[in-house]
Enzyme design. Structure first.
Site, PDB file in Angstrom:
ATOM      1  N   TRP A 109      -4.010  -1.902  -1.250  1.00  0.00           N
ATOM      2  CA  TRP A 109      -4.065  -3.143  -2.031  1.00  0.00           C
ATOM      3  C   TRP A 109      -4.269  -4.235  -1.004  1.00  0.00           C
ATOM      4  CZ3 TRP A 109      -5.386  -3.163  -6.623  1.00  0.00           C
ATOM      5  CH2 TRP A 109      -5.131  -4.209  -7.495  1.00  0.00           C
ATOM      6  N   GLU A 161       9.971 -13.508 -20.765  1.00  0.00           N
ATOM      7  CA  GLU A 161       9.697 -12.126 -20.363  1.00  0.00           C
ATOM      8  C   GLU A 161       8.683 -11.479 -21.313  1.00  0.00           C
ATOM      9  OE1 GLU A 161       9.881 -10.279 -17.986  1.00  0.00           O
ATOM     10  OE2 GLU A 161       9.954  -8.214 -18.698  1.00  0.00           O
ATOM     11  N   ARG A 192       1.566   1.548  -5.980  1.00  0.00           N
ATOM     12  CA  ARG A 192       1.777   0.545  -4.940  1.00  0.00           C
ATOM     13  C   ARG A 192       0.515  -0.245  -4.615  1.00  0.00           C
ATOM     14  NH1 ARG A 192       6.419   1.322  -2.133  1.00  0.00           N
ATOM     15  NH2 ARG A 192       5.569   0.228  -0.345  1.00  0.00           N
ATOM     16  N   CYS A 219       0.845  -1.182   0.000  1.00  0.00           N
ATOM     17  CA  CYS A 219       0.000   0.000   0.000  1.00  0.00           C
ATOM     18  C   CYS A 219       0.880   1.231   0.000  1.00  0.00           C
ATOM     19  CB  CYS A 219      -0.864   0.035   1.250  1.00  0.00           C
ATOM     20  SG  CYS A 219      -1.846  -1.433   1.450  1.00  0.00           S
ATOM     21  N   LYS A 275       5.095  -9.969 -20.145  1.00  0.00           N
ATOM     22  CA  LYS A 275       4.665  -8.586 -20.395  1.00  0.00           C
ATOM     23  C   LYS A 275       3.274  -8.567 -21.020  1.00  0.00           C
ATOM     24  CE  LYS A 275       6.681  -6.717 -18.400  1.00  0.00           C
ATOM     25  NZ  LYS A 275       7.808  -7.153 -17.652  1.00  0.00           N
ATOM     26  N   ASN A 308       0.610  -0.213   6.247  1.00  0.00           N
ATOM     27  CA  ASN A 308       1.066  -1.048   5.129  1.00  0.00           C
ATOM     28  C   ASN A 308       1.808  -2.227   5.743  1.00  0.00           C
ATOM     29  OD1 ASN A 308       2.139  -2.099   2.747  1.00  0.00           O
ATOM     30  ND2 ASN A 308       3.807  -0.606   2.670  1.00  0.00           N
ATOM     31  N   GLY A 309       1.449  -3.448   5.334  1.00  0.00           N
ATOM     32  CA  GLY A 309       2.076  -4.641   5.898  1.00  0.00           C
ATOM     33  C   GLY A 309       1.010  -5.646   6.283  1.00  0.00           C
ATOM     34  N   GLU A 368       0.427  -9.817 -18.494  1.00  0.00           N
ATOM     35  CA  GLU A 368       0.112  -9.018 -17.308  1.00  0.00           C
ATOM     36  C   GLU A 368      -0.575  -7.699 -17.628  1.00  0.00           C
ATOM     37  OE1 GLU A 368       3.391  -7.628 -14.889  1.00  0.00           O
ATOM     38  OE2 GLU A 368       4.694  -7.558 -16.619  1.00  0.00           O
ATOM     39  N   HIS A 382       7.547 -30.838 -27.763  1.00  0.00           N
ATOM     40  CA  HIS A 382       7.211 -31.719 -26.642  1.00  0.00           C
ATOM     41  C   HIS A 382       5.870 -31.357 -26.022  1.00  0.00           C
ATOM     42  CE1 HIS A 382      11.143 -33.487 -27.006  1.00  0.00           C
ATOM     43  NE2 HIS A 382      11.626 -32.264 -27.125  1.00  0.00           N
ATOM     44  N   LYS A 430       2.802  -3.212  -7.647  1.00  0.00           N
ATOM     45  CA  LYS A 430       4.192  -3.034  -8.075  1.00  0.00           C
ATOM     46  C   LYS A 430       5.159  -3.904  -7.292  1.00  0.00           C
ATOM     47  CE  LYS A 430       7.448  -1.195 -10.448  1.00  0.00           C
ATOM     48  NZ  LYS A 430       7.610  -1.864 -11.751  1.00  0.00           N
TER      49      LYS A 430
HETATM   50  C1  F6R Z   1       6.504  -7.998 -14.122  1.00  0.00           C
HETATM   51  C2  F6R Z   1       6.875  -7.538 -12.812  1.00  0.00           C
HETATM   52  C3  F6R Z   1       7.030  -8.543 -11.719  1.00  0.00           C
HETATM   53  C4  F6R Z   1       8.263  -8.209 -10.868  1.00  0.00           C
HETATM   54  C5  F6R Z   1       8.325  -9.151  -9.667  1.00  0.00           C
HETATM   55  C6  F6R Z   1       9.557  -8.918  -8.827  1.00  0.00           C
HETATM   56  O1  F6R Z   1       6.476  -6.962 -15.037  1.00  0.00           O
HETATM   57  O2  F6R Z   1       7.051  -6.382 -12.580  1.00  0.00           O
HETATM   58  O3  F6R Z   1       7.096  -9.835 -12.231  1.00  0.00           O
HETATM   59  O4  F6R Z   1       9.400  -8.328 -11.662  1.00  0.00           O
HETATM   60  O5  F6R Z   1       7.180  -8.971  -8.884  1.00  0.00           O
HETATM   61  O6  F6R Z   1       9.553  -7.649  -8.269  1.00  0.00           O
HETATM   62  P1  F6R Z   1      10.855  -7.010  -7.673  1.00  0.00           P
HETATM   63  O7  F6R Z   1      11.820  -6.851  -8.796  1.00  0.00           O
HETATM   64  O8  F6R Z   1      10.426  -5.708  -7.109  1.00  0.00           O
HETATM   65  O9  F6R Z   1      11.387  -7.970  -6.645  1.00  0.00           O
END
Ligand code: F6R
Length: 582
Positions: free
Chosen positions: A76, A455, A29, A4, A459, A102-103, A462, A478, A577
């Site tokens: 969140w 990756e 966040r 949060c 992208k 937050n937590g 998500e 396979h 995030k």
């Molecule tokens: C995807 C994305 C997530 C982060 C993952 C790790 O676009 O952003 O998969 O890469 O949650 O987050 P960090 O790097 O903050 O540990």
């Protein structure tokens, strides 16, 4: 709460207006609900509601809240659905204390039980903090916070105000909290983006510290209530870094920042030394950071000849990993707060491994706990989908490889080449227009470009909510090949490298099954452009460096597809995030 944003202000200006800006900046966040409260002659007034700041703010009219001291929150949630009652701030029973948290309070059920008879108005774990503060209050919010902190198990950054005084009291354990020092005013933020436009001076609280903020004073205390002198640090990035600067979304801006980020990451300090060469390297991270780690495996094994194991942090921590004193454990994290990565790090330390963090956010928990830290030069990454952080993590891993092997690659040639890829954004959008209604995508790559396939698929899924899976091209036969048909296109990452002939065969296998192929190919590759349905070209480079280039059209493709589908690119559903709980 999972992740949060908390903000606080005390000074001479209207708190409502200032805090509204702060929570807009912190919204990346978390964004399922939002709230604010301020303190005035009338006591504490709380306004809160469901949804994003932009959805809730017009009705709640935060700016019109009276008073020059207040706290705000963007949530969140993990406990309780998004709703007005579960949004923060939460009030104590009498309404004289308000908190934002937050937590996660792990023992909240037990604490609620102990507060038997109390009237809880929300389904959150956090509300219990407001109740405890009131119970422990006998004239000093600071003392009440010290007592309360000892009763809480779990992680928290808590921000509290009390109708009896104009001060803000904050406490931290395991969740980030920054204090901005102004002149005649002071600020709180889950990170510095909450207040960077007002001050560059910041204090980061340590775990189990509390701080009392007045408009002219900030006092920090340890868990026993002894005053400590905090280190004042300088924020080294500007307000513009956390603004869109004319781009429609942060993600697009951040993709376009990559030439600069790579340039700066190549020349940034790299403070890492090991007396003896590690026997093995364990690279542990989550999501995009883990795919950067997987790319790191290819370069480290090729250049340095050291065996590298890459594991998602959530698996590493429960897998009884065989790791010890002769090994190097590398944690990669943009936020530096990811719970699984942090837990994996703690386990590796317990087992005696030397630890290195590749981290973007300064002073974050992982950055503080590793033996050595290399900060990536990505600057604040606001879009939930990670882009520039990925490239900066790659640079750090390649530099680690150079350090351990003594072999250099021309990393400084990359920014110019990435710029050339970015110039093709418009034509990538045209391609996106052909595909944005598709339901499923496959991505495939080999060797250095296998992690890029993973990756690229991540992208797309998500931010556009299109189902996409990445595979090692050799794995297609396979199983995944069964999915190929004219409705399931495949993105093939096939630059001119040593596995190129094999990629060409894989592409033909797709085409032979009526599949469409979007190829990422080296500029001027007639063979591929003659076969593939669509091509994203990248400049020629060394085999090992292709991931820096091939990932960029995939970021842009995902972005344009998501934008064409009207998705909230920077705030995809169900994601935040950084994930500070398991
Ligand atoms: C995807 C994305 C997530 C982060 C993952 C790790 O676009 O952003 O998969 O890469 O949650 O987050 P960090 O790097 O903050 O540990």
């Amino acid at each position: 709460m999972k992740m949060c944003g908390i903000a606080g202000y005390t000074g001479k200006r209207k708190a409502g207006e200032l805090l509204l800006k702060s929570i807009r900046n912190l919204e990346y966040r978390g964004y399922d609900s939002v709230g604010m409260c301020t303190l005035s002659g009338q006591g504490i007034e709380v306004r809160k509601g469901k949804g994003k700041v932009s959805e809730a703010a017009p009705e709640l009219e935060f700016s019109s809240l009276p008073g020059t001291t207040g706290i705000a929150h963007t949530r969140w949630g993990t406990h309780g659905v998004p709703s007005e009652k579960n949004a923060h701030p939460h009030l104590s029973p009498s309404g004289k204390i308000a908190i934002a948290h937050n937590g996660i309070i792990e023992n909240y059920l037990q604490l609620k039980e102990e507060l038997r008879g109390a009237d809880f108005r929300s389904d959150t774990d956090s509300e219990v903090i407001a109740h405890l503060l009131e119970k422990n209050y006998s004239g000093s919010l600071r003392d009440a916070m010290l007592k309360t902190m000892k009763m809480l198990n779990g992680t928290y950054a808590v921000c509290a105000i009390c109708a009896d005084s104009g001060k803000i009291v904050v406490a931290r354990n395991g969740s980030p909290l920054a204090i901005g020092l102004g002149v005649g005013e002071n600020f709180i933020g889950s990170d510095v983006s909450a207040f960077v436009e007002h001050t560059k001076k910041v204090v980061y609280l340590e775990d189990f510290e509390i701080a009392v903020l007045g408009e002219d004073s900030v006092e920090v205390f340890d868990r026993e209530g002894r005053q400590v002198s905090p280190e004042v640090k300088k924020i080294d990035w500007s307000v513009e870094c956390a603004q869109k600067q004319g781009y429609k979304h942060f993600m697009l801006k951040e993709i376009h920042e990559q030439p600069r980020v790579v340039r700066e990451s190549v020349s940034a300090p790299f403070d890492f030394e090991m007396e003896t060469r590690p026997e093995r390297i364990f690279v542990v991270a989550c999501g995009t950071a883990a795919y950067a780690g997987l790319t790191g495996k290819y370069i480290l094994e090729k250049q340095a000849g050291i065996p590298v194991e890459v594991a998602p942090a959530s698996e590493f921590r429960y897998s009884n990993p065989v790791i010890g004193e002769k090994d190097l454990f590398v944690a990669i994290s943009q936020s530096g707060e990811t719970a699984d990565t942090l837990a994996a790090l703690r386990l590796a330390k317990q087992k005696g491994a030397k630890t290195l963090g590749i981290i973007n956010v300064r002073e974050s928990t992982i950055a503080r706990e590793v033996d050595s830290v290399v900060y990536t030069a990505a600057g604040p990454e606001i879009g939930v989908a990670s882009t520039k952080a990925f490239l900066s993590q790659l640079v750090a891993l390649y530099r680690l490889s150079s350090k351990l092997s003594g072999k250099e690659l021309p990393l400084s040639s990359l920014p110019g080449k990435i710029e050339q890829v970015l110039l093709r954004s418009k034509s990538i959008r045209e391609t996106a227009k052909k595909y944005f209604r598709v339901y499923n995508f496959l991505y495939m790559g080999r060797n250095f470009n296998f992690p890029v396939a993973m990756e690229g698929a991540l992208k797309l899924k998500e931010i556009s909510y299109i189902h996409a899976e990445g595979y090692a091209s050799g794995e297609m036969k396979h199983g995944p090949l069964a999915l190929v048909c004219d409705e399931v296109p495949t993105v093939a990452i096939s630059p001119r490298d040593s596995v190129y002939p094999k990629m060409v065969s894989n592409i033909q296998e797709i085409l032979a099954r009526n599949g469409k192929v979007l190829a990422v190919a080296t500029e001027g590759d007639r063979e591929i452009s003659g076969q593939a349905t669509d091509v994203f070209e990248v400049p020629e480079t060394e085999e090992e460096l292709y991931p820096f280039l091939t990932v960029v059209p995939l970021q842009l493709f995902a972005y344009h597809v998501a934008d064409l589908r009207d998705c909230d690119v920077d705030k995809p559903r169900n994601l935040a995030k950084s994930v500070t709980v398991e």
